[in-house]
Design a protein around this motif. Structure first.
Motif, PDB file in Angstrom:
ATOM      1  N   PHE A 263      66.777 -12.760  -4.901  1.00  0.00           N
ATOM      2  CA  PHE A 263      67.083 -13.286  -3.818  1.00  0.00           C
ATOM      3  C   PHE A 263      66.204 -14.231  -3.300  1.00  0.00           C
ATOM      4  CE2 PHE A 263      68.036 -13.407   0.726  1.00  0.00           C
ATOM      5  CZ  PHE A 263      69.086 -14.225   0.573  1.00  0.00           C
ATOM      6  N   VAL A 264      64.961 -13.539  -2.930  1.00  0.00           N
ATOM      7  CA  VAL A 264      63.935 -14.523  -2.432  1.00  0.00           C
ATOM      8  C   VAL A 264      63.595 -15.737  -3.049  1.00  0.00           C
ATOM      9  CG1 VAL A 264      61.433 -14.404  -1.565  1.00  0.00           C
ATOM     10  CG2 VAL A 264      63.093 -12.423  -0.816  1.00  0.00           C
ATOM     11  N   PRO A 265      62.848 -15.615  -4.530  1.00  0.00           N
ATOM     12  CA  PRO A 265      62.521 -16.757  -5.032  1.00  0.00           C
ATOM     13  C   PRO A 265      63.742 -17.818  -5.123  1.00  0.00           C
ATOM     14  CG  PRO A 265      62.043 -14.975  -6.389  1.00  0.00           C
ATOM     15  CD  PRO A 265      63.007 -14.282  -5.484  1.00  0.00           C
ATOM     16  N   VAL A 266      65.107 -17.544  -5.419  1.00  0.00           N
ATOM     17  CA  VAL A 266      66.158 -18.393  -5.654  1.00  0.00           C
ATOM     18  C   VAL A 266      66.453 -19.053  -4.137  1.00  0.00           C
ATOM     19  CG1 VAL A 266      68.701 -18.755  -6.186  1.00  0.00           C
ATOM     20  CG2 VAL A 266      66.947 -17.210  -7.580  1.00  0.00           C
ATOM     21  N   SER A 267      66.544 -18.240  -3.310  1.00  0.00           N
ATOM     22  CA  SER A 267      66.755 -18.778  -1.777  1.00  0.00           C
ATOM     23  C   SER A 267      65.641 -19.625  -1.422  1.00  0.00           C
ATOM     24  CB  SER A 267      66.996 -17.895  -0.831  1.00  0.00           C
ATOM     25  OG  SER A 267      66.125 -16.787  -0.829  1.00  0.00           O
ATOM     26  N   LYS A 268      64.429 -19.202  -1.801  1.00  0.00           N
ATOM     27  CA  LYS A 268      63.287 -20.163  -1.309  1.00  0.00           C
ATOM     28  C   LYS A 268      63.398 -21.481  -1.961  1.00  0.00           C
ATOM     29  CE  LYS A 268      59.132 -18.648  -1.510  1.00  0.00           C
ATOM     30  NZ  LYS A 268      57.825 -18.250  -2.171  1.00  0.00           N
TER      31      LYS A 268
ATOM     32  N   ILE B 172      60.958 -18.119   7.452  1.00  0.00           N
ATOM     33  CA  ILE B 172      61.531 -17.211   6.769  1.00  0.00           C
ATOM     34  C   ILE B 172      60.942 -17.074   5.436  1.00  0.00           C
ATOM     35  CG2 ILE B 172      63.529 -15.901   5.899  1.00  0.00           C
ATOM     36  CD1 ILE B 172      64.993 -16.726   8.544  1.00  0.00           C
ATOM     37  N   VAL B 173      60.973 -18.299   4.599  1.00  0.00           N
ATOM     38  CA  VAL B 173      60.572 -18.334   3.413  1.00  0.00           C
ATOM     39  C   VAL B 173      59.094 -18.399   3.412  1.00  0.00           C
ATOM     40  CG1 VAL B 173      62.746 -19.730   2.519  1.00  0.00           C
ATOM     41  CG2 VAL B 173      60.589 -20.939   3.372  1.00  0.00           C
TER      42      VAL B 173
END
Length: 451
Positions: free
Chosen positions: A350-355, A383-384
């Protein structure tokens, strides 16, 4: 000339001189030193906000106070920090605990009558000597080299203060490596690894885990309480902030050391530089945009093989089973470890893709001059910028698994080809957020017509 009300915020006065608009301000806590409530008095210094480029007047702060930019709420100055002497004592404690935290066993498993220990250095060494040196190097940088360097830099800064030196390069290094210290992420990786191995073997917690937990807590505490921006002011008190400005001579600002000044210096090639840290000031804004795009696109390219190829292999009875990032999450769900599955999914997928999507949106907002909510855009960026480091969780888990489940046993564990691509993608996307200049978003906001 119209008479100015002394209660009129000096920040708003400065903004009106330069034709800058501002959003409504929110009421802050009582112990905050409100930069917006300062009048044009002689004891106030003028600083420029690094996030939104606003000019703000600040008075002297009392202990435990901090001043925020009234436009974007970025912290401009803080007295809620420890003295360098106390930080150096904490750093010495960290270095004393480091050998126990890094080289001694943290977890042990009984696998088919054989006791296997897991340590930070053991995982890195096992990964490096069994055919994955580049992946091991990424883990070594974030889990060993940078935490040790962080503590050493704090001690060297204190020694520089005692000897009345000007440690310009040390302050540079401290500001650069601070976001990359990831001992807290490794602590979470220990828990994930324990859940991953518990179905194959009995897990024992070694007493040296206490040293690792203490080191993680002290490093996190030092991370919070030391402020490189304030250290620049401590070591270079001769470079005072502005007391007054004139519209004919707008002040200069250095983003590296966050120093606002009236007259810039020049290097041997006639480039304008900061008089305090000697960083170049004439770098065009499009250079930062190019750096942001370049690192982001490279990170996106790395994410494709990172999600397609297996990131790890588990070999049981000579049968190899490859796990991708998503299949590893599904495995935890099948084991009933829903919380661990959520942590791994959040940090690794989630974090890498949303970033990536958020950074693309922010960059396109600059290129196409999209006039969206500046508050929403800044919230997304912060946030990112904060959660990006947690994507290294998977590489730390792989390192520990290499140490716990060794070759030559009935159950073997091996790193997959996706691990290196994933680690590079995390590094590149973190660099992308570092290069991003939020002032470009505020420039779009300033051009909007007032309502």
């Amino acid at each position: 000339m119209p008479k100015i009300d002394r209660t009129f915020p000096f920040f708003l006065l400065l903004m009106s001189k330069y034709g800058i608009k501002y959003p409504p301000l929110k009421q802050k806590r009582d112990n905050m030193a409100k930069a917006s409530s300062l009048s044009a008095s002689q004891n106030a210094s003028i600083v420029r906000c690094n996030d939104c480029n606003a000019l703000v007047a600040l008075s002297e702060l009392k202990k435990s106070q901090q001043a925020e930019c009234p436009r974007c709420h970025n912290v401009l100055k803080s007295q809620d920090r420890w003295r360098l002497r106390r930080c150096a004592i904490i750093a010495i404690s960290i270095l004393i605990l480091m050998p126990f935290a890094l080289t001694y066993p943290l977890l042990s498993v009984d696998l088919l009558g054989i006791t296997v220990d897991a340590s930070v250095w053991g995982g890195v060494w096992k990964m490096a000597t069994e055919g994955y040196p580049y992946t091991a190097f990424l883990v070594f940088i974030c889990a060993v080299f940078l935490p040790v360097s962080f503590a050493l830099l704090v001690i060297l800064l204190y020694l520089a203060k005692l000897t009345h030196q000007k440690p310009r390069n040390l302050l540079f290094a401290l500001g650069y490596i601070k976001p990359w210290v990831m001992f807290d992420v490794y602590l979470v990786a220990l828990g994930v690894s324990a859940f991953k191995v518990r179905d194959y073997a009995t897990i024992h917690i070694d007493i040296y885990l206490i040293a690792f937990v203490l080191t993680s807590l002290l490093t996190t505490l030092l991370f919070i309480k030391i402020n490189p921006k304030e250290l620049w002011n401590d070591f270079y008190p001769q470079n005072q902030h502005l007391i007054k400005i004139s519209p004919e001579n707008p002040p200069h600002f250095c983003r590296t050391c966050e120093y606002t000044f009236e007259h810039s210096a020049f290097d041997r090639k006639s480039h304008t530089i900061c008089p305090r840290c000697h960083s170049r000031l004439d770098t065009p804004s499009y250079v930062n945009l190019q750096n942001t795009w370049a690192t982001l696109i490279a990170g996106i390219i790395m994410l494709f093989p990172a999600n397609i190829f297996p990131i790890s292999y588990t070999i049981m009875n000579n049968v190899a089973t490859g796990d991708t990032l998503m299949s590893g999450v599904i495995t935890f769900i099948g084991m009933g470890s829903y919380f661990v599955a959520f942590v791994v999914f959040f940090a690794s997928i989630f974090v890498p893709v949303s970033k990536v999507f958020i950074m693309i949106y922010l960059l396109l907002s600059i290129h196409f001059q999209w006039k969206h909510s500046i508050k929403w855009q800044m919230s997304l960026f912060h946030i990112v910028h904060f959660v990006g480091r947690w994507s290294m969780l998977d590489l730390f888990v792989l390192s520990l698994m290499m140490s716990l489940v060794t070759r030559g046993q009935i159950i073997n564990f091996s790193v997959g080809p996706a691990a290196l691509y994933f680690g590079i993608a995390v590094f590149l996307t973190m660099l992308s957020t570092t290069f991003f200049d939020t002032r470009l978003l505020w420039n779009i906001y300033d051009k909007q017509p007032s309502k």
